[in-house]
Every structure is written in C-alpha cells, then in structure tokens.
Design an enzyme around this catalytic site. Structure first.
Site, mmCIF file in Angstrom:
data_model
loop_
_atom_site.group_PDB
_atom_site.id
_atom_site.type_symbol
_atom_site.label_atom_id
_atom_site.label_comp_id
_atom_site.label_asym_id
_atom_site.label_seq_id
_atom_site.Cartn_x
_atom_site.Cartn_y
_atom_site.Cartn_z
ATOM 1 N N LYS A 71 59.766 93.788 3.405
ATOM 2 C CA LYS A 71 60.393 94.641 4.417
ATOM 3 C C LYS A 71 61.913 94.697 4.278
ATOM 4 C CE LYS A 71 56.763 94.384 7.916
ATOM 5 N NZ LYS A 71 56.465 94.201 9.348
ATOM 6 N N ASP A 113 57.572 98.620 14.289
ATOM 7 C CA ASP A 113 56.887 97.482 14.908
ATOM 8 C C ASP A 113 57.207 97.393 16.397
ATOM 9 O OD1 ASP A 113 55.565 96.583 12.628
ATOM 10 O OD2 ASP A 113 57.254 95.354 11.986
#
Length: 281
Positions: A68, A105
């Site tokens: 990420k 997220d």
C-alpha cells in the site's frame, strides 16, 4: 475491437482475497463487460510494477499488504485520505494516463456503520481504537472526519500508538494497553483493528465492565463474523457491528472508477460472501 476493461487485486499473497468474488458479482449484476482477477506482485517487483502501471494492461487495481505504501509513492495524484495515510488501496489511470490513488478503507469503515447502525454518529464523542497499524490509521482518519474526539489509541507497543497519534495531531491521543479500562467509561465507540480474535489468532481479552451501555462496539474482523468482543458486547446490551461491511463498502469506489457504475452493497452480496466464508448472517 474494444478491449474489455480489466482490474485486479494486487499484493503478496492474494490467493485468499475475496475481492474477485465481490467485483465479479457486481459485473454480473449490472451486465457489464469486464474482468477482475488476482494478480500476485512479489515484493521485489512491486516498485517497478506500480511505477510502470500503465504497462500492466489494467484500468486499475486494488492494493493489499504489503504494497500500500509502495503504490502510494508511485502515484501522480492521491486523494485526501491517501495523502493523510501515506497508503493506497485503490488505483486507476486517468484520461491522460496518470496513475491516481485513493484510500477507501476509511470510507468502507464509515459505510459499514452507516448501513448497519444508522445514526451511530449523531452525537460523536470520545472513541477508543485498539491497535495502531494500517487499519487503525484508516479508522482514526474516518472518526476524525465524523467529528469524534478525542480518539484514543491503545496498542501493546505504546511507541507505535504515539507515532500514529503524532501523525494526526490534535484530538488523537495514545495510551499504553494497560490503561484501557481507565478510559472505556467515557467511550461512545469502541473499535478493534487488531488481529486478536480472528480465526487462528489469539483471543482479544479485555474487560468491558466500564463501557457505557449506549456505546457502539465494532470489530473490523469478519472471520469469524461474530468475534468474542462482539459477542461479549452484545450480551451486555451494546449495539454491535461486524467487519464484513467494511470489506464490501471499501470496494465500491474502485468498481465505479473502473467500470462506470456505482454498485450497491446489499443483502444479496453479503449472503454471497458469507456463504463463501462458510458463515451465516
């Protein structure tokens, strides 16, 4: 000949990912031409893969651990959440071929609570977050966006909690794990972002006696669907929300970017994923 748009879940490993199940369901539901695949990217190949993403043949991808941060560094443009977190989970190419990144997220976390516990943020107050990893970073960002303060981070490694609190600044506080019971009494919300309680992991052992009965308790874990934390909270009368919806809601913005339709997170999708997990509602 028009090429079918193709997206993927990228990371190392990705064999366990249920993202293809989610996106495949939406492609079928909306009658769209497109594909969503698993694409493992070895750590030694990650920097080059994301730096030259335009050569992949993909219109975009999801990014999972451990890439990420690497993917974020390769982007030409990041959304507000990705900039705040220094990490992305969603990539796409814009009309000029520039690599754009988002972190959904936090959006997934909020979407899950909005759907499963309507009105949960009507009176934001102190929030307790367990854990200080990447998921905690997304949750802290999301809670700040909805006005919760202070957001108190508890982690077994206090230094890591302090680093996360320092990253966000005012309104976010770090505490050692053994001080948790002293702060539960003021909490409007309790969130577990650790792996404790997940299938195959040690249990999360905390005492909820001091937690107000009107506090909401949520766990980002969805295997098992009802963790010991949620079971304990429900038994004492607290509202609870499991973590499955976070997985589903975080996927929706990427699907819209890649395939042009904003998908619905509905009960049908939840049943499909639960069946794949071998769980029930």
């Amino acid at each position: 000949m028009i090429r079918r748009p193709r997206a993927a879940i990228t990371g190392w490993p990705v064999a366990h990912s249920r993202s293809p199940l989610v996106h495949g369901h939406w492609l079928k539901k909306y009658g769209l031409a497109g594909d969503y695949i698993r694409l493992p990217v070895a750590p030694e190949d990650a920097e080059r893969f994301y730096r030259h993403f335009g050569e992949s043949g993909l219109v975009g991808c999801n990014v999972t651990v451990p890439h990420k941060e690497t993917a974020a560094a390769a982007c030409d443009e990041l959304d507000e959440a990705a900039r705040a977190m220094g990490a992305v989970n969603t990539l796409w190419l814009d009309g000029d071929g520039r690599l754009c990144g988002a972190n959904t997220d936090g959006i997934g976390f909020l979407g899950n609570l909005d759907q499963r516990a309507p009105g949960w943020d009507a009176r934001p107050g102190p929030a307790v977050v367990l854990g200080a990893g990447g998921a905690a970073r997304a949750v802290v960002w999301a809670l700040r966006a909805r006005g919760f303060a202070p957001v108190k981070i508890f982690n077994r490694t206090t230094e890591k909690a302090s680093q996360l609190a320092d990253h966000f600044g005012f309104g976010v506080e770090a505490y050692p794990w053994d001080k948790l019971c002293e702060h539960l009494g003021q909490a409007a919300l309790l969130v577990n972002t650790t792996a404790a309680g997940m299938t195959g992991k040690p249990p999360l052992q905390i005492d909820l006696d001091g937690l107000p009965k009107d506090a909401l308790v949520t766990d980002i874990i969805y295997t098992p669907l009802e963790t010991d934390l949620l079971r304990q909270a429900a038994a004492r009368g607290n509202r609870t929300v499991d973590g499955l919806g976070m997985l589903l809601h975080q996927a929706a913005p990427g699907f819209e970017r890649w395939f042009g339709v904003r998908p619905e997170v509905d009960d049908e999708l939840r049943r499909i994923v639960l069946a794949d997990l071998g769980a029930t509602t």
